[in-house]
Design a protein around this motif. Sequence first.
Motif, short mmCIF file in Angstrom:
data_model
loop_
_atom_site.label_atom_id
_atom_site.label_comp_id
_atom_site.label_asym_id
_atom_site.label_seq_id
_atom_site.Cartn_x
_atom_site.Cartn_y
_atom_site.Cartn_z
N SER B 3 0.85 -1.18 0.00
CA SER B 3 0.00 0.00 0.00
C SER B 3 0.89 1.23 0.00
O SER B 3 2.07 1.15 0.34
CB SER B 3 -0.94 0.02 1.22
N ALA B 4 0.30 2.38 -0.39
CA ALA B 4 1.08 3.61 -0.45
C ALA B 4 1.41 4.12 0.95
O ALA B 4 2.50 4.61 1.21
CB ALA B 4 0.29 4.67 -1.22
N LEU B 5 0.45 3.98 1.85
CA LEU B 5 0.62 4.50 3.21
C LEU B 5 0.35 3.41 4.23
O LEU B 5 -0.29 2.42 3.91
CB LEU B 5 -0.36 5.66 3.45
N GLY B 7 -1.59 1.69 7.42
CA GLY B 7 -2.95 1.78 7.92
C GLY B 7 -4.06 1.71 6.89
O GLY B 7 -5.21 2.03 7.19
N GLU B 8 -3.75 1.28 5.68
CA GLU B 8 -4.80 1.23 4.66
C GLU B 8 -5.59 -0.07 4.70
O GLU B 8 -6.62 -0.20 4.04
CB GLU B 8 -4.19 1.44 3.28
#
Lengths: 70, 106
Positions: B3-5, B7-8
């Motif tokens: 994921s990019a960040l 906590g997704e």
Amino acid sequence: MDVKATAHLFEAFLLIVEWGATSTDEVVKAVGTSSIVSERLLGAVLNKADEAVMRRFEGYSGSKLRLLQR
Amino acid sequence: MVSALPGEGKTTVAASLADFLARSGNRTLLIDADLRNPSLSRMLGYADAPGLLDVVANQTPFDDLVITDSKHKFDFLPSATRIKPSNSSDILSSPAMKQLLKSAKE
């Protein structure tokens, strides 16, 4: 992070994107950092989606959904 | 799962997907490869169990540490970070890791 160092070990990747929290730019940038990941990316999961809002867009093309992302 | 960040939702999706695949009749092994933040191991209740790190760094046999829990249809290998390694990238890209993935396929 760890992904760039280990991407070559895995045959396929799945991208998880949080509805309303991650911008298209951030997603494109993240996938672009590793050519191995972008080549082997099977697709994405749009997570924590607001189902009520999603239902309103049923039947419309994907471009309408992209407007919902920041 | 990427994921990019943070906590997704990678942890939740990984566990759900493993569950779905296993229940659909596929031989499924879920590995928590996040040595820095083993949220998957914690979520499944194996925060303190030995796992990936022991296999790769201490040569503990993979078969000894894979968990077959009747709660889930998939097999699970925890991350095992009672001691958080500072060189997780090195560990994950080591020959021992390649060997682990190879043995897992068999």
